[in-house]
Design a protein around this motif. Sequence first.
Motif, PDB file in Angstrom:
ATOM      1  N   PRO A  20      29.006  36.022  48.862  1.00  0.00           N
ATOM      2  CA  PRO A  20      29.360  37.398  48.484  1.00  0.00           C
ATOM      3  C   PRO A  20      30.821  37.471  48.036  1.00  0.00           C
ATOM      4  CG  PRO A  20      29.177  37.209  50.867  1.00  0.00           C
ATOM      5  CD  PRO A  20      28.793  35.883  50.296  1.00  0.00           C
ATOM      6  N   LEU A  21      31.038  38.226  46.982  1.00  0.00           N
ATOM      7  CA  LEU A  21      32.386  38.477  46.467  1.00  0.00           C
ATOM      8  C   LEU A  21      32.553  39.977  46.314  1.00  0.00           C
ATOM      9  CD1 LEU A  21      32.638  35.902  43.536  1.00  0.00           C
ATOM     10  CD2 LEU A  21      33.698  35.714  45.761  1.00  0.00           C
ATOM     11  N   GLY A  22      33.730  40.478  46.572  1.00  0.00           N
ATOM     12  CA  GLY A  22      34.015  41.889  46.333  1.00  0.00           C
ATOM     13  C   GLY A  22      34.909  42.011  45.115  1.00  0.00           C
ATOM     14  N   CYS A  23      34.466  42.798  44.141  1.00  0.00           N
ATOM     15  CA  CYS A  23      35.236  42.942  42.910  1.00  0.00           C
ATOM     16  C   CYS A  23      35.248  44.408  42.523  1.00  0.00           C
ATOM     17  CB  CYS A  23      34.626  42.088  41.806  1.00  0.00           C
ATOM     18  SG  CYS A  23      35.535  42.153  40.271  1.00  0.00           S
ATOM     19  N   GLY A  25      35.450  47.049  44.211  1.00  0.00           N
ATOM     20  CA  GLY A  25      34.583  47.885  45.036  1.00  0.00           C
ATOM     21  C   GLY A  25      33.101  47.633  44.856  1.00  0.00           C
ATOM     22  N   GLN A  26      32.729  46.729  43.964  1.00  0.00           N
ATOM     23  CA  GLN A  26      31.326  46.394  43.713  1.00  0.00           C
ATOM     24  C   GLN A  26      30.995  45.076  44.406  1.00  0.00           C
ATOM     25  OE1 GLN A  26      29.065  48.092  41.812  1.00  0.00           O
ATOM     26  NE2 GLN A  26      30.487  49.723  41.308  1.00  0.00           N
ATOM     27  N   PRO A  27      29.954  45.057  45.247  1.00  0.00           N
ATOM     28  CA  PRO A  27      29.571  43.775  45.854  1.00  0.00           C
ATOM     29  C   PRO A  27      28.892  42.875  44.819  1.00  0.00           C
ATOM     30  CG  PRO A  27      28.053  45.488  46.517  1.00  0.00           C
ATOM     31  CD  PRO A  27      29.130  46.152  45.717  1.00  0.00           C
ATOM     32  N   LEU A  28      29.359  41.659  44.703  1.00  0.00           N
ATOM     33  CA  LEU A  28      28.775  40.676  43.796  1.00  0.00           C
ATOM     34  C   LEU A  28      28.347  39.467  44.608  1.00  0.00           C
ATOM     35  CD1 LEU A  28      31.442  40.747  40.947  1.00  0.00           C
ATOM     36  CD2 LEU A  28      29.220  41.885  40.949  1.00  0.00           C
TER      37      LEU A  28
END
Length: 84
Positions: A20-23, A25-28
């Motif tokens: 999981p990555l946070g970019c 405010g959108q979880p990717l």
Amino acid sequence: MTPDTPRHERWTVGADDVRPLGCAGQPLHLPLGRLHAVGGEGLLVGRAVCLAPVTLLDPAAWSWPDDRDDAGDPLCWICLALTA
């Protein structure tokens, strides 16, 4: 006698794992390892056509490539052979 199955089927994609990555405010979710073709019952049990356990990826963002030459991500060679 076995029923005829279509040679070219649309496959969704799974990965060996995801990170999981946070970019903004959108979880990717970034796939890790190889990408695998998933279809049919594999969608329910989380297994690729090569029977490897996979994490399913978002079908809006990922699909099994129709053109193997343009695929930039590492693809499972067993899935490649089984979906050709």
